[in-house]
Design a protein around this motif. Structure first.
Motif, short mmCIF file in Angstrom:
data_model
loop_
_atom_site.label_atom_id
_atom_site.label_comp_id
_atom_site.label_asym_id
_atom_site.label_seq_id
_atom_site.Cartn_x
_atom_site.Cartn_y
_atom_site.Cartn_z
N LEU A 164 0.82 -1.22 0.00
CA LEU A 164 0.00 0.00 0.00
C LEU A 164 0.85 1.26 0.00
O LEU A 164 1.79 1.38 0.79
CB LEU A 164 -0.92 0.02 1.22
CG LEU A 164 -1.98 -1.08 1.30
CD1 LEU A 164 -2.72 -1.00 2.64
CD2 LEU A 164 -2.94 -0.96 0.14
N ILE B 93 -8.62 2.22 0.06
CA ILE B 93 -8.81 0.81 0.41
C ILE B 93 -10.07 0.60 1.23
O ILE B 93 -10.64 1.53 1.79
CB ILE B 93 -7.60 0.25 1.21
CG1 ILE B 93 -7.46 0.98 2.55
CG2 ILE B 93 -6.33 0.34 0.40
CD1 ILE B 93 -6.42 0.34 3.48
N ILE C 139 -8.11 -3.27 -2.34
CA ILE C 139 -7.59 -1.99 -2.86
C ILE C 139 -8.60 -1.44 -3.86
O ILE C 139 -8.80 -2.01 -4.93
CB ILE C 139 -6.21 -2.17 -3.52
CG1 ILE C 139 -5.20 -2.66 -2.45
CG2 ILE C 139 -5.73 -0.85 -4.14
CD1 ILE C 139 -3.81 -2.93 -3.00
N GLU D 295 -5.59 2.73 -6.65
CA GLU D 295 -4.22 3.10 -6.32
C GLU D 295 -4.09 4.61 -6.41
O GLU D 295 -5.03 5.30 -6.84
CB GLU D 295 -3.25 2.41 -7.26
CG GLU D 295 -3.39 0.89 -7.18
CD GLU D 295 -2.26 0.16 -7.86
OE1 GLU D 295 -1.53 0.80 -8.65
OE2 GLU D 295 -2.12 -1.05 -7.60
#
Lengths: 583, 583
Positions: A66, A72, A102, A105
């Motif tokens: 992460l 998330i 997730i 990103e």
């Protein structure tokens, strides 16, 4: 369902509960056999724990990938935290994560998402959507909402009706510059964006909607000074069948309500100060009265001695800076340089040290003895240990200069405490002000402001002396609202247009619809408008408005985030039947 | 103080009280020895009495000079009325006037200030400030305020934050036409007024403000149809970390709350209907479900007989008009002409009378026997005494035509009761719609709407079949709100732009800032927007929005009251560095 709780609400009472949380990765720490992630959302931060013994291996490994600001979703059990953090609402617990998803990103943000960020102003504006994740900005927006709702609910309960007035209106050359909007359906013609809903709210009074308000965007195409925006928000209000006193009472009530409800502060009845008094006592029509340092006029005690600078001045005026008697010569010289800067424009400054032993030491000891200086101390209210600063010259200019010095000294002395609130009304503004450039009088407020009946006779002989039924609400040195009782009869209005230099035709062209309306039974009315951006900033204890606006523009009127304004398609220009004419 | 009470609040309990009232003269009656004046303000009407015996002579004479809509202030005593009016809140009392003050005279208004006025639409618009004195307009504006406050308080309590987004934004050629604003500080460049705050609310989600709303003006420079305005108001909402179900629940809750609080009506859980079902059953994606008259598809029971019109049709579909079996031949012919008008465009219509004795009589008896017609009755749900109307042809067109007929019949039959409220959700809208003109697919909603994951594989092969996570709230045959779950990952967004025919460069130019933002951690999000003007009108039981807008524009986008748009000063054009190019 993406979450069962938010990141700000879990505490010891939730221990052993299975929860689902979602948010952004604020930061993560990896100790090899264990890792922690701070998960952030609008409501707070919750610590997640991933443990090589208790966490599923795939989840544990995924957690180590992460990055900051990844979005998330986690499921897990609320457990008691080993090292509790009493400074966090959720500091007693952490989440032992069993599932990690997730959702998105993220690139590394261009500045840190911390209360004190490393991002500069321009960068923060360009990435405003990231800046809003920071507490100071986020909380400012939430605070603004709270103030707006406070205003709306208070006024609604008092019988006010919020009415939306149009944004596509008519351009009038008076006042500030309009933003205009070409009309495709009416080629060659333009709408204007409202500088304020002034005429519409007056028409609503003619229409019988006797208590109107609106929180509304207004637009002014002015060269931008720092902390000015081309679009800004106004709390716009108008009432019919009222006198000035009624209006002051209603909006004093609103302001006290906001201070009480939002800040928990009780303020006494607002002082009312005439414009003349404010100018004489503070050199300013929006005096900051959180502190004293009132002006002492010294003409009678400083003139007719041998000091020609004072003798030739229209006004000699001083203030006492409390507990500044120990200032060094160097500090004093720096302050003299400060008032001599072009922005202030004083030609010099006289000072008097009020020694603790009751004696005085001044920069003009050659011309004045201890008795003279004693009188100066009395006039400025200076006490032993204070310092008196004196300026002289043209009355208006000198007052403005001394006001600037007063504010500067107060700032340096820490007298402008943002958690102290000192509101007041400034009343009896002049109706007209002389404009050097055009060589004529202009309406100080706007052409619909009513003159005081008892001053009407001065219109011919001494127009600058005519006072208006106009008032400003001032809070901590800022004008936060202002308004007036309007003219409601067509004779007075016609007279006003005449004195303001409008031909009948011009007045007709610009304000014909209002003058027409007034013929059909206009009630006595008046109102005011508050600047919401400023009001919210001051209530929030801040000097600048920018963080209280979700998407502000920079000093060139650009939105650097979306890159507006921008070129438009030639086909659009064609449809609008306009052409560029850039020089 | 201009008044002690308003004109709507005095009753028998105030008898013998001395009061001061102010308002407009609604009407006066003069019987020589006595005269009465109805005094009106926003709150009601109070009768004033002037009596040659009890009223001072000057006051009595002055009263006789009062014209309609004069603005007056009176002092007097509340007395019991001789002939009481039980239809008026103040009907038990009148004011015996002792002092009369004419605050302003008035020209005779251009139309009567009555609930049913003699003024036409254009006249009422030109003198809107007088029109607002009439109860229907005044009450509509007060009602709108109540709805707006209801929305704001409900959403605030649910944790939503109202955030003001900018009005001076960037022009994007997609969607409707923008109004643009030339920038003086950035010559040759333009701002655009927002068609909606769509991208800003999505940026706020990226910014973590997970529950946003705003009641906000939006602008579209479209050719105006009746009951469309170039500026309109939207209740704009967005949420993060939600699925479609969460959004439907929140805004169903809001709507039920409004119906309950404002109309006192409890409505059951909203039905949810797919777009496909709505189109098949009502021929319309905003079905009015206050009444039945659902479509019955007749292909299987009407085709493959000798009636070539039906045989060659893609769709044969009918509705049963309840209790219309007694329609005369003339009435039926008129209805056939009605569907053949160019606005509807049917080429003909078949009908079946369902006689009360259980037999049928149709316009196609030559081709169909009683058994056939019995099947038609079953398919359309027709009962004895009803009439079945049948259209045929291209499926989409025929559905649209039959939908228009259904609405027309329902209106004629009084089935569209404005005091009955039948809301529903229409879900699973197509993602794309084919545009004949450009020969390509366009986003039905907007390019940020997310496709249903299970339909993604059809994007290449059958794009028209891909359903979106998009939904509309429909109330009484009107779409009052709509929205979608947005795309939040950059891959899907890039794919969408590709399928919508954007080059990478175009997508970058128009939506670059949003695509950039999505790289910094966009949460899953979605939202919707309600049309406030329409919502308020429907809740108010009205078909048209105009009376719920204080200062509406006409169908040419003009404000006929202030005469905008208008020519502007050549100096203004010069400063903006643009030129007229009127052809």
């Amino acid at each position: 369902m993406y979450r069962s709780h938010n990141c700000g609400e879990l505490n010891a009472s939730h221990i052993n509960t299975e929860v689902t949380l979602a948010g952004w990765v604020q930061k993560s720490r990896d100790k090899g056999f264990m890792s922690w992630v701070d998960l952030r959302d609008r409501y707070g931060i919750t610590q997640l724990i991933f443990d090589s013994e208790r966490t599923d291996k795939t989840v544990f490994e995924k957690a180590r990938t992460l990055g900051r600001e990844f979005v998330i979703q986690v499921k897990g059990k609320v457990i008691e935290r080993e090292s509790k953090n009493p400074n966090m609402a959720t500091g007693d617990i952490e989440i032992l994560v069993s599932e990690l998803n997730i959702l998105n990103e993220a690139l590394l943000p261009p500045f840190t998402i911390e209360d004190e960020t490393d991002g500069g102003e321009e960068l923060r504006m360009k990435y405003r959507y990231i800046d809003i994740r920071r507490n100071p900005v986020k909380n400012s927006l939430l605070f603004r909402h709270k103030v707006s709702m406070g205003v709306r609910n208070y006024l609604s309960e008092k019988g006010f009706c919020e009415i939306e007035t149009p944004y596509l209106i008519k351009s009038t050359p008076e006042g500030a510059r309009d933003f205009v909007v070409p009309s495709r359906m009416n080629p060659g013609q333009f709408y204007a964006l409202p500088q304020s809903p002034q005429t519409f709210k007056q028409l609503l009074m003619v229409g019988g909607m006797d208590k109107y308000f609106q929180i509304v965007k207004c637009f002014r195409d002015e060269d931008l000074r720092a902390d000015r925006q081309p679009e800004f928000t106004q709390i716009d209000c108008e009432m019919a069948f009222v006198e000035q006193e009624d209006i002051l009472n209603v909006f004093e009530g609103l302001t006290r309500h906001l201070l009480k409800e939002i800040k928990g502060i009780d303020v006494a009845e607002f002082p009312r100060m005439t414009y003349d008094h404010a100018m004489k006592t503070y050199g300013n029509d929006k005096p900051d009265i959180r502190f004293g340092m009132e002006f002492g006029e010294l003409n009678s005690v400083a003139q007719n001695k041998d000091f020609s600078v004072f003798n030739s001045a229209e006004l000699v005026v001083g203030i006492a800076a409390p507990n500044c008697g120990e200032m060094t010569r160097k500090e004093i010289d720096a302050l003299i340089e400060w008032v001599k800067r072009p922005q202030i424009g004083a030609s010099g400054m006289v000072y008097v040290k009020c020694n603790t032993d009751g004696t005085f030491k001044s920069s003009v000891d050659k011309f004045y003895d201890q008795d003279d200086l004693q009188k100066w101390a009395e006039a400025t209210g200076a006490k032993a240990g204070d310092m008196i600063f004196i300026l002289s010259g043209n009355a208006n200019k000198t007052r403005t200069q001394l006001s600037a010095l007063r504010m500067e000294l107060a700032t340096r002395l820490g007298l402008r405490n943002p958690e102290v609130f000192a509101p007041l009304w400034v009343v009896d503004f002049p109706l007209l002000e002389f404009d050097e450039e055009s060589g004529r009088y202009h309406a100080m407020h706007h052409p619909f402001t009513s003159p005081k009946p008892e001053d009407m006779h001065l219109l011919e002989t001494d127009p600058g002396k005519v006072r208006a039924n106009a008032y400003d609400m001032v809070l901590n040195g800022n004008e936060i609202g202002g308004g007036s009782i309007r003219i409601h009869d067509k004779e007075t209005q016609a007279l006003m247009f005449k004195y303001l230099g409008f031909t009948e035709e011009e007045a007709r062209y610009q304000f014909g619809f209002l003058m027409d309306a007034f013929q059909f039974g206009a009630p006595p009315h008046g109102g005011l408008a508050f600047g919401l951006d400023r009001l919210v900033a001051i209530l929030g204890g801040q000097e600048t408005i920018r963080d209280f606006i979700a998407f502000p523009k920079n000093n060139s009127g650009r939105d650097v985030m979306i890159d507006a304004p921008s070129n438009i398609n030639p086909a659009q220009l064609d449809e609008l039947q306009i052409k560029l004419n850039v020089k």
